[in-house]
Design a protein around this motif. Structure first.
Motif, short mmCIF file in Angstrom:
data_model
loop_
_atom_site.label_atom_id
_atom_site.label_comp_id
_atom_site.label_asym_id
_atom_site.label_seq_id
_atom_site.Cartn_x
_atom_site.Cartn_y
_atom_site.Cartn_z
N ASP A 174 28.63 44.88 41.15
CA ASP A 174 30.07 44.46 41.22
C ASP A 174 30.56 43.03 41.21
O ASP A 174 31.57 42.76 40.56
CB ASP A 174 30.69 45.65 41.91
N ASN A 175 29.59 42.52 42.10
CA ASN A 175 30.13 40.81 42.32
C ASN A 175 28.79 40.04 42.42
O ASN A 175 28.35 39.93 43.59
CB ASN A 175 30.89 40.86 43.44
N PRO A 176 28.17 40.04 41.20
CA PRO A 176 26.57 39.45 41.27
C PRO A 176 26.56 38.05 42.01
O PRO A 176 27.32 37.09 41.85
CB PRO A 176 26.18 39.43 39.89
N THR A 177 25.50 37.79 42.93
CA THR A 177 24.96 36.50 43.35
C THR A 177 23.87 35.95 42.94
O THR A 177 23.19 34.98 43.33
CB THR A 177 25.28 36.65 44.75
N SER A 178 22.97 36.95 42.55
CA SER A 178 21.56 36.69 42.14
C SER A 178 21.13 37.34 40.98
O SER A 178 21.44 38.57 40.64
CB SER A 178 20.41 36.72 43.21
N VAL A 179 20.42 36.76 40.07
CA VAL A 179 19.82 37.27 38.72
C VAL A 179 18.43 36.94 39.01
O VAL A 179 17.93 35.86 38.78
CB VAL A 179 20.35 36.73 37.56
N THR A 180 17.43 37.90 38.53
CA THR A 180 16.02 37.85 38.10
C THR A 180 15.70 37.75 36.68
O THR A 180 16.15 38.50 36.19
CB THR A 180 15.10 38.76 39.06
N LEU A 181 14.88 36.70 36.13
CA LEU A 181 14.65 36.30 34.99
C LEU A 181 13.16 36.63 34.65
O LEU A 181 12.30 36.20 35.68
CB LEU A 181 15.24 34.94 34.32
N THR A 182 12.82 37.04 33.41
CA THR A 182 11.48 36.90 33.11
C THR A 182 11.35 36.03 31.67
O THR A 182 12.21 36.37 30.95
CB THR A 182 11.03 38.41 32.99
N ASP A 183 10.20 35.33 31.55
CA ASP A 183 10.32 34.41 30.37
C ASP A 183 8.70 34.39 30.01
O ASP A 183 7.84 34.47 30.82
CB ASP A 183 10.70 33.14 30.83
N CYS A 184 8.49 34.06 28.61
CA CYS A 184 7.19 34.00 28.18
C CYS A 184 7.37 32.54 27.65
O CYS A 184 7.86 32.17 26.24
CB CYS A 184 7.06 34.79 27.10
N GLY A 185 7.02 31.43 28.31
CA GLY A 185 7.37 30.03 28.03
C GLY A 185 6.01 29.54 27.39
O GLY A 185 4.92 30.07 27.44
N ASP A 186 6.25 28.78 26.37
CA ASP A 186 5.23 28.12 25.36
C ASP A 186 5.24 26.88 25.48
O ASP A 186 5.98 26.06 25.14
CB ASP A 186 5.47 28.63 23.88
N SER A 187 4.26 26.14 26.24
CA SER A 187 3.74 24.77 26.26
C SER A 187 3.13 23.99 25.01
O SER A 187 2.56 22.76 25.33
CB SER A 187 3.18 24.47 27.56
N THR A 188 2.72 24.96 23.92
CA THR A 188 2.07 24.20 22.90
C THR A 188 2.39 23.09 22.35
O THR A 188 1.50 22.01 22.31
CB THR A 188 2.04 25.45 21.80
N ASN A 189 3.70 22.74 22.50
CA ASN A 189 4.18 21.51 21.86
C ASN A 189 4.74 20.71 23.01
O ASN A 189 5.52 19.90 22.72
CB ASN A 189 5.03 21.65 20.87
N TRP A 190 4.44 20.76 24.26
CA TRP A 190 4.80 20.09 25.57
C TRP A 190 3.64 19.51 26.27
O TRP A 190 2.98 20.34 27.05
CB TRP A 190 5.67 20.96 26.31
N LEU A 191 3.14 18.36 25.74
CA LEU A 191 1.87 17.97 26.27
C LEU A 191 1.80 16.56 27.09
O LEU A 191 2.81 15.98 26.65
CB LEU A 191 0.91 17.75 25.01
#
Length: 217
Positions: free
Chosen positions: A153-170
């Motif tokens: 009803d009055n959010p103060t926190s959110v949990t996120l899940t992610d599939c991050g890709d570092s293939t082009n971050w070197l």
């Protein structure tokens, strides 16, 4: 014969009958009947004329009904929180990637979307790269999804899940631009907690990055 002609004829007949009746001594009775008949005839004639006039009158205009306003769906507090948390999470990685091009671990931009443990983790990582003479080029790719919102009803926190890709971050050597031996790159499972600050902004407070190949989606 039109209604008006019929009325006049009826009146004439009534006067003829009246004269006949006077000879028979029934004047008053017949006179009343004659008046009634004459009135009905006149009324009938006027009524028909009035109806004829109404039929030729202009039909009243009909005002069209106002258009139905499109329905709008209200956005819930949980939906707003999810969007703001996702924006802060993506902003954190964008700020980190920008700072990593020079390994600037002291830039105030890092505090725009991260705080607490998350900010410390980023700063320590960039400081380590600065110390070792490394910089990072490219951009990470992220696909965050809200996992939970509290309270609804009055959010103060959110949990996120992610599939991050570092293939082009070197990582590269800052002195000669050669690729650094920094281990494998690829898709990694990431979890992050984003919280609402006192000023109403949303910032990532903690995040955990797992090994390459840990994505399940």
């Amino acid at each position: 014969m039109n209604p008006l002609q019929w009325s006049v004829t009826a009146v004439r007949l009534a006067h003829t009958d009246l004269r006949s009746s006077m000879k028979r001594g029934t004047v008053m009775t017949h006179y009343r009947s004659t008046l009634a008949l004459t009135g009905l005839a006149a009324a009938a004639g006027l009524g028909l004329i009035a109806c004829s006039s109404d039929d030729s009158a202009t039909q009243p205009s009909v005002t069209p009904a106002p258009p139905i306003a499109p329905s709008t769906t209200a956005v819930s507090p949980a939906d707003i929180a999810k969007q703001k948390a996702t924006d802060a999470y993506l902003g954190m990685w964008s700020d980190m990637a920008e700072a990593a091009t020079t390994s600037d671990w002291q830039t105030p931009k890092l505090a725009q979307n991260a705080t607490g443990e998350a900010l410390q983790t980023i700063s320590r990582s960039l400081y380590a790269d600065h110390y070792n003479g490394l910089v990072t080029k490219g951009q990470p790719v992220n696909h965050p999804k809200p996992a939970s919102v509290e309270p609804l009803d009055n959010p103060t926190s959110v949990t996120l899940t992610d599939c991050g890709d570092s293939t082009n971050w070197l990582k590269y050597r800052a002195d000669n631009g050669q690729p650094a031996n920094d281990g494998p790159s690829g898709r990694r499972q990431i979890e992050a907690l984003v919280k609402k600050a006192v000023d109403g902004s949303w910032k990532v407070t903690t995040f955990a990055v797992h090994e390459v190949g840990s994505c399940t989606g």
